[in-house]
Design an enzyme around this catalytic site. Structure first.
Site, mmCIF file in Angstrom:
data_model
loop_
_atom_site.group_PDB
_atom_site.id
_atom_site.type_symbol
_atom_site.label_atom_id
_atom_site.label_comp_id
_atom_site.label_asym_id
_atom_site.label_seq_id
_atom_site.Cartn_x
_atom_site.Cartn_y
_atom_site.Cartn_z
ATOM 1 N N SER A 25 0.828 -1.210 0.000
ATOM 2 C CA SER A 25 0.000 0.000 0.000
ATOM 3 C C SER A 25 0.862 1.259 0.000
ATOM 4 O O SER A 25 0.330 2.371 0.075
ATOM 5 C CB SER A 25 -0.927 -0.007 1.228
ATOM 6 O OG SER A 25 -0.182 -0.173 2.420
ATOM 7 N N ASN A 112 -1.670 -2.844 13.287
ATOM 8 C CA ASN A 112 -3.137 -2.680 13.305
ATOM 9 C C ASN A 112 -3.576 -1.478 14.131
ATOM 10 O O ASN A 112 -4.436 -0.709 13.695
ATOM 11 C CB ASN A 112 -3.799 -3.963 13.804
ATOM 12 C CG ASN A 112 -3.469 -5.143 12.908
ATOM 13 O OD1 ASN A 112 -2.928 -4.956 11.815
ATOM 14 N ND2 ASN A 112 -3.772 -6.347 13.367
ATOM 15 N N THR A 157 -40.359 25.182 -9.303
ATOM 16 C CA THR A 157 -40.620 23.819 -8.833
ATOM 17 C C THR A 157 -40.811 23.012 -10.100
ATOM 18 O O THR A 157 -41.357 23.526 -11.089
ATOM 19 C CB THR A 157 -41.887 23.728 -7.952
ATOM 20 O OG1 THR A 157 -43.009 24.136 -8.733
ATOM 21 C CG2 THR A 157 -41.776 24.598 -6.704
ATOM 22 N N HIS A 158 -40.345 21.780 -10.094
ATOM 23 C CA HIS A 158 -40.398 20.932 -11.301
ATOM 24 C C HIS A 158 -39.694 21.610 -12.478
ATOM 25 O O HIS A 158 -40.022 21.347 -13.639
ATOM 26 C CB HIS A 158 -41.837 20.598 -11.688
ATOM 27 C CG HIS A 158 -42.698 20.182 -10.530
ATOM 28 N ND1 HIS A 158 -42.774 18.879 -10.086
ATOM 29 C CD2 HIS A 158 -43.473 20.917 -9.686
ATOM 30 C CE1 HIS A 158 -43.598 18.827 -9.039
ATOM 31 N NE2 HIS A 158 -44.017 20.052 -8.759
ATOM 32 N N SER A 279 -13.965 25.167 -26.780
ATOM 33 C CA SER A 279 -14.085 23.933 -27.544
ATOM 34 C C SER A 279 -12.929 23.846 -28.521
ATOM 35 O O SER A 279 -12.503 24.855 -29.079
ATOM 36 C CB SER A 279 -15.414 23.919 -28.294
ATOM 37 O OG SER A 279 -15.345 23.040 -29.390
ATOM 38 N N LYS A 285 -17.695 28.490 -28.614
ATOM 39 C CA LYS A 285 -18.146 27.857 -27.380
ATOM 40 C C LYS A 285 -17.462 28.401 -26.126
ATOM 41 O O LYS A 285 -16.283 28.693 -26.124
ATOM 42 C CB LYS A 285 -17.905 26.341 -27.426
ATOM 43 C CG LYS A 285 -18.802 25.582 -28.364
ATOM 44 C CD LYS A 285 -20.285 25.722 -28.042
ATOM 45 C CE LYS A 285 -20.662 24.984 -26.784
ATOM 46 N NZ LYS A 285 -20.583 23.538 -26.957
ATOM 47 N N ASN A 287 -17.762 26.941 -22.254
ATOM 48 C CA ASN A 287 -18.435 25.867 -21.527
ATOM 49 C C ASN A 287 -18.203 25.958 -20.026
ATOM 50 O O ASN A 287 -17.155 26.410 -19.570
ATOM 51 C CB ASN A 287 -17.943 24.502 -22.020
ATOM 52 C CG ASN A 287 -18.281 24.279 -23.489
ATOM 53 O OD1 ASN A 287 -19.297 24.765 -23.977
ATOM 54 N ND2 ASN A 287 -17.413 23.563 -24.181
ATOM 55 N N GLU A 292 -19.986 21.231 -14.700
ATOM 56 C CA GLU A 292 -20.291 19.883 -15.183
ATOM 57 C C GLU A 292 -19.516 18.828 -14.392
ATOM 58 O O GLU A 292 -20.045 17.766 -14.058
ATOM 59 C CB GLU A 292 -19.942 19.762 -16.666
ATOM 60 C CG GLU A 292 -20.905 20.532 -17.552
ATOM 61 C CD GLU A 292 -20.451 20.551 -18.998
ATOM 62 O OE1 GLU A 292 -20.050 19.502 -19.518
ATOM 63 O OE2 GLU A 292 -20.476 21.634 -19.597
ATOM 64 N N TYR A 319 -8.866 -7.028 12.958
ATOM 65 C CA TYR A 319 -8.268 -6.511 11.730
ATOM 66 C C TYR A 319 -8.300 -7.551 10.623
ATOM 67 O O TYR A 319 -8.023 -8.739 10.845
ATOM 68 C CB TYR A 319 -6.812 -6.069 11.974
ATOM 69 C CG TYR A 319 -6.170 -5.531 10.704
ATOM 70 C CD1 TYR A 319 -6.331 -4.199 10.333
ATOM 71 C CD2 TYR A 319 -5.443 -6.369 9.858
ATOM 72 C CE1 TYR A 319 -5.778 -3.711 9.160
ATOM 73 C CE2 TYR A 319 -4.884 -5.882 8.682
ATOM 74 C CZ TYR A 319 -5.061 -4.558 8.331
ATOM 75 O OH TYR A 319 -4.523 -4.080 7.164
ATOM 76 N N GLN A 324 -7.313 -2.274 4.576
ATOM 77 C CA GLN A 324 -6.369 -1.423 3.859
ATOM 78 C C GLN A 324 -7.078 -0.643 2.749
ATOM 79 O O GLN A 324 -6.586 0.394 2.303
ATOM 80 C CB GLN A 324 -5.250 -2.295 3.275
ATOM 81 C CG GLN A 324 -4.176 -1.531 2.538
ATOM 82 C CD GLN A 324 -2.998 -2.426 2.205
ATOM 83 O OE1 GLN A 324 -2.217 -2.787 3.072
ATOM 84 N NE2 GLN A 324 -2.883 -2.813 0.946
ATOM 85 N N LYS A 327 -8.139 3.536 2.634
ATOM 86 C CA LYS A 327 -7.410 4.778 2.375
ATOM 87 C C LYS A 327 -7.728 5.423 1.038
ATOM 88 O O LYS A 327 -7.980 6.633 0.962
ATOM 89 C CB LYS A 327 -5.914 4.518 2.507
ATOM 90 C CG LYS A 327 -5.489 4.331 3.957
ATOM 91 C CD LYS A 327 -4.096 3.811 4.046
ATOM 92 C CE LYS A 327 -3.877 2.639 4.950
ATOM 93 N NZ LYS A 327 -4.951 1.756 5.313
HETATM 94 N N1 ARG Z 1 -0.918 -1.417 5.222
HETATM 95 C C1 ARG Z 1 -1.788 -2.027 6.173
HETATM 96 C C2 ARG Z 1 -3.116 -1.285 6.196
HETATM 97 O O1 ARG Z 1 -3.195 -0.248 5.635
HETATM 98 C C3 ARG Z 1 -1.173 -1.970 7.497
HETATM 99 C C4 ARG Z 1 -1.667 -3.007 8.460
HETATM 100 C C5 ARG Z 1 -1.134 -4.327 8.131
HETATM 101 N N2 ARG Z 1 -1.440 -5.235 9.167
HETATM 102 C C6 ARG Z 1 -1.388 -6.544 8.999
HETATM 103 N N3 ARG Z 1 -1.712 -7.270 9.986
HETATM 104 N N4 ARG Z 1 -1.010 -7.061 7.863
HETATM 105 O O2 ARG Z 1 -4.100 -1.751 6.722
#
Ligand code: ARG
Length: 461
Positions: A25, A112, A157-158, A279, A285, A287, A292, A319, A324, A327
């Site tokens: 990650s 974790n 309205t509408h 455009s 044009k 825009n 949008e 966990y 993961q 994010k």
């Molecule tokens: N990169 C992991 C996450 O974002 C970190 C936690 C990993 N923990 C594990 N037990 N493999 O969740």
């Protein structure tokens, strides 16, 4: 040691390339470096203060963390291939710098609780930054509302013309929806303000750590009560993504109006050159691409929300690596919504309203029909009867081509007095009830909005 993974002890072989490509990650969670360092510093200081580690070790870990931090700030932090996420990268670097002491950083801690800590710190800061942007957009709407004075346009309205409303009333209607978004952001921040650090992998630790101490060092309002919950709770991410989706949705609704308002057909506003696009083929044009995309990107942030809820729905405690996936939707929703807030605020600030066009559209006789009915009500006619009577006059006007105002003037129940309602700008003046679209209520509302915004400002962390 660089190519060793954190868990290498139990393993006879290095992880496969395909595993790393799929599970790493670092490509996105590098964004948490500041928060991971902060969490680690608090953890190391807690270990020293509670006597789990000798103070010298705690000190040298903290010094190494600060060095890693300045490397990140300077852009000189070097990653190695085994850095699967930001947490392993920083711990690896700390161990390089601080040697044997560095290898003690992870005492009583798991990735974790570490990742949950970093993400909460991140969310706390970033949601506050988004709340500031929301307040800036409200400020732009409020300012443009003040400038609009007594200008009015058709209310719909509408998407059919209904009754005239002050332009300031329309602009502040959007401002009000954003006050609720800022309120939701601040609520979400208050709820996520809980330290999960000290929960360990899932069950705590046998070492005499002090979760409360770490919490206070990190400035969290509370500390977790249940270690399983602490490491598996991503409600705060789902809630943050929901609030961001709601903002995206509000931007989208505004965007749709601006697309309409800037068409030749409506002609209510034009965009400044800076906030419009041309455009590649059609030289004439201009825009409203910002508007949008505010509409288009709402689909994406709603997708981030539904996708992440689906990720969470079947997870057993505690966990799971699925988490993961928290994010990217959060980062993406923040980025898209932040840019949208900035772009729409700038676009609205610099646009020109065509008040004459708006008012001409609002002065259409049909928009006065309700006032004529209410004029009759004020003189004792039951509303249902007045409604039917005016409805018949409207129908007669449409079939005969005689102006509605003339029919009203000639009518025995109505007459010339009622016909004055058709003079331009009269109808909007009469919208005087609580929170209504006319000038009398507008002043009250203006003060009320400012009071609410000031209270929101005070709650910003
Ligand atoms: N990169 C992991 C996450 O974002 C970190 C936690 C990993 N923990 C594990 N037990 N493999 O969740």
């Amino acid at each position: 040691m660089n190519d060793k993974h954190l868990w290498h002890g139990r393993f006879g072989q290095a992880p496969a390339e395909s595993l790393m490509a799929y599970t790493a990650s670092i490509g996105f969670d590098v964004r948490l470096w500041r928060d991971d360092v902060a969490g680690s510093i608090a953890h190391a200081q807690m270990l020293g203060a509670s006597g789990v580690l000798p103070q010298v070790d705690s000190d040298s870990i903290v010094a190494a963390l600060r060095q890693a931090e300045s490397e990140f700030a300077a852009g000189t932090f070097r990653f190695v291939e085994s850095d699967e996420d930001i947490h392993t990268a920083i711990e690896r670097r700390v161990t390089e710098i601080a040697g044997a002491a560095g290898a003690k950083l992870h005492t009583g801690r798991s990735r974790n609780d570490q990742v949950a800590t970093a993400l909460r710190l991140f969310a706390k800061r970033e949601l506050a930054a988004t709340a500031r942007r929301v307040l800036s957009l409200i400020d732009v709407l409020d300012r443009r509302a003040d400038e609009a004075g007594d200008a009015y346009l058709p209310g719909y309205t509408h998407l059919q013309r209904a009754q005239p409303v002050l332009l300031s009333h329309h602009l502040r209607a959007h401002a009000w929806s954003f006050t609720r978004d800022a309120d939701r952001l601040l609520d979400a921040i208050a709820r996520l303000d809980v330290s999960p650090l000290g929960a360990g992998a899932l069950a705590g630790t046998s070492l005499p750590t002090n979760a409360r101490d770490a919490q206070l060092r990190l400035g969290f309002a509370e500390v977790f009560a249940n270690s399983l919950d602490a490491v598996s709770d991503r409600d705060f991410v789902a809630e943050a993504i929901f609030v961001l989706a709601m903002i995206g949705l509000h931007l989208s609704r505004m965007g749709e109006e601006w697309v309409l308002w800037t068409t030749e057909e409506f002609g209510f506003a034009s965009l400044s050159d800076e906030h419009a696009t041309g455009s590649s083929m059609l030289p004439q044009k201009k825009n409203a691409d910002i508007a949008e995309l505010a509409r288009g990107k709402a689909g994406r942030v709603i997708g981030n929300l539904t996708g992440f809820l689906a990720t969470l729905k079947g997870l057993p405690l505690a966990y799971n690596r699925d988490l993961q996936e928290d994010k990217e939707p959060l980062f993406d929703s923040l980025d898209q919504v932040n840019r949208g807030l900035d772009a729409i605020a700038d676009m609205v600030a610099a646009a020109t309203f065509h008040i004459d066009v708006m008012q001409r559209a609002a002065d259409s006789p049909a928009a006065v029909a309700t006032d004529v009915a209410e004029w009759l009500v004020a003189r004792g006619m039951p509303f249902r009867q007045a409604h039917a009577k005016v409805g018949e006059l409207v129908a007669r006007s449409l079939t005969t081509g005689v102006a509605l105002a003339d029919l009203v003037r000639a009518d025995a129940d109505l007459g010339p007095d009622a016909a004055t309602l058709f003079a331009p700008g009269v109808a909007v003046q009469r919208r005087s009830s609580h929170g209504a679209a006319g000038p009398k209520a507008a002043g009250v509302q203006r003060e009320e909005l400012r009071r609410v915004v000031a209270a929101l400002q005070l709650r910003l962390p």
